[in-house]
Design an enzyme around this catalytic site. Sequence first.
Site, short mmCIF file in Angstrom:
data_model
loop_
_atom_site.label_atom_id
_atom_site.label_comp_id
_atom_site.label_asym_id
_atom_site.label_seq_id
_atom_site.Cartn_x
_atom_site.Cartn_y
_atom_site.Cartn_z
N HIS A 201 0.71 -0.87 0.06
CA HIS A 201 0.39 -0.17 0.09
C HIS A 201 1.11 1.03 0.06
CE1 HIS A 201 1.36 -0.53 4.02
NE2 HIS A 201 0.77 0.81 4.53
C1 UD1 Z 1 -1.95 5.21 6.57
C2 UD1 Z 1 -0.75 5.42 6.76
C3 UD1 Z 1 0.37 4.57 6.15
C4 UD1 Z 1 -0.34 3.24 7.37
C5 UD1 Z 1 -1.83 3.54 6.49
C6 UD1 Z 1 -2.12 1.38 7.04
C7 UD1 Z 1 -0.47 8.19 6.17
C8 UD1 Z 1 0.45 8.92 6.03
N1 UD1 Z 1 0.13 7.13 6.30
O1 UD1 Z 1 -1.70 5.09 4.75
O2 UD1 Z 1 1.41 5.02 7.32
O3 UD1 Z 1 0.65 1.76 6.62
O4 UD1 Z 1 -2.96 3.88 6.67
O5 UD1 Z 1 -2.75 1.50 6.36
O6 UD1 Z 1 -1.17 8.31 7.50
N2 UD1 Z 1 -9.06 4.28 2.51
C9 UD1 Z 1 -10.25 3.82 2.27
N3 UD1 Z 1 -10.55 3.55 3.34
C10 UD1 Z 1 -10.60 3.41 4.47
C11 UD1 Z 1 -8.81 4.38 4.62
C12 UD1 Z 1 -8.46 5.06 3.73
O7 UD1 Z 1 -10.77 4.19 1.02
O8 UD1 Z 1 -10.16 3.45 5.55
C13 UD1 Z 1 -8.42 4.56 1.11
C14 UD1 Z 1 -8.87 6.34 0.47
O9 UD1 Z 1 -8.95 6.13 -0.96
C15 UD1 Z 1 -7.70 7.15 1.22
C16 UD1 Z 1 -6.49 6.15 1.01
O10 UD1 Z 1 -7.46 5.06 1.36
O11 UD1 Z 1 -7.69 8.12 0.19
C17 UD1 Z 1 -5.12 6.51 1.85
O12 UD1 Z 1 -5.64 6.73 3.11
P1 UD1 Z 1 -4.76 7.24 4.35
O13 UD1 Z 1 -5.30 6.99 4.83
O14 UD1 Z 1 -4.88 8.53 3.14
O15 UD1 Z 1 -3.11 6.95 3.86
P2 UD1 Z 1 -2.91 4.40 3.82
O16 UD1 Z 1 -2.35 4.74 2.36
O17 UD1 Z 1 -3.90 4.02 3.98
#
Ligand code: UD1
Length: 365
Positions: A201
């Site tokens: 991811h």
């Molecule tokens: C975040 C953390 C990362 C961790 C990861 C675990 C930061 C900078 N990064 O990254 O260190 O390893 O979580 O998962 O904080 N999304 C969903 N549903 C959710 C959450 C996210 O669909 O419940 C999708 C959304 O499109 C979102 C994308 O995932 O834009 C990224 O989510 P985000 O929390 O921004 O960062 P992660 O890649 O999950």
Amino acid sequence: MNIFHIVGARPNFMKVAPVLSALQGRPNVAQTLIHTGQHYDVNMSDVFFQQLGIPAPDVNLAVGSGSHAQQTAEIMVRLEPVIAERRPDIVLVYGDVNSTVATVLVCAKLGVRVAHVEAGLRSFDRTMPEEINRLVTDQLADLLFTPSVDGDANLRREGIPPGKIFFVGNVMIDSLVRLLPAARKTSAADLTDRYALVTLHRPANVDDSVRLKGILESLLEVSKDLTVVFPAHPRTRKRIDDFGLNAEQLRLLDPCPYIDFLGLQTRATVVITDSGGIQEETTYLGVPCLTVRENTERPVTVTMGTNVLVGRDPEKLRRELARILAGHAKKGTIPPLWDGHAGERIADILAKSPREPHFNPPAAD
Ligand code: UD1
């Protein structure tokens, strides 16, 4: 003592659970749990609360997704009045996610003390958003709890006074130790004896179509020898779809609940990942891990554990996989203080830490 815990993303939940439980019932301790809502899907958040036995959050800031600036700023805007009104004695933050750095910025300016759980880890790669979060968080935190001694060395080198640094061990391993018996009882009956378990991811791996295509092609190669089980993060699933990439030979699953994923790890022939925490869990379990990154902020998993960095080199991935399949996987040992008691060590230190009220009211202009 009025202690706040702030969590927001999946990897925070297995870290907060043991600290909450170690503080529970201690004299003069009141705890408040705040969820920023950075992760909001049931299978990225709620199911982890259930399986880890974490009480429902007292406050949910429901920030949701956005760019890094949007998400971090939104957490700050929504958290500031809560901290200003309730004035905790200390706020605990976990890991390196946007919720962590946003909280520490708010608390530092309000003059509220912060303790960072999982301090001192460094990849020395500032292209990683998490590395920026780690650097800022550790500069501003008042107490720094490290999972391994490399963390202590990094913090001292960055000028953090040694009296603020406490080597307590790995809280994530506390959760693993507690739930391993339940994980061993899970079964994935339709899985063959040997499989590779994959998670990806990191933005550097999945947001670039050429890079993601290259990794999927390597995994398709792996699937000729082993079933490839791939619980995909929502971000990764979306990119595979958006870029129209071929993942047909892979067993793409939704993100797994904690205990189920732990069960999958214990039985895997190899784990292929770009996660931080999974490098540590495989080291504890003695399961071979190939990390699809050029660097790691968790070097003990390489020097002591079962982790091998294969970076962007498909040839290295092939070579290391062949070695594992031939029965020559790297043998590892468990790093010091990864023993299931890190949460209790944190609770002991907090109980002894002096209360220093120095609250600054938020300025209106
Ligand atoms: C975040 C953390 C990362 C961790 C990861 C675990 C930061 C900078 N990064 O990254 O260190 O390893 O979580 O998962 O904080 N999304 C969903 N549903 C959710 C959450 C996210 O669909 O419940 C999708 C959304 O499109 C979102 C994308 O995932 O834009 C990224 O989510 P985000 O929390 O921004 O960062 P992660 O890649 O999950």
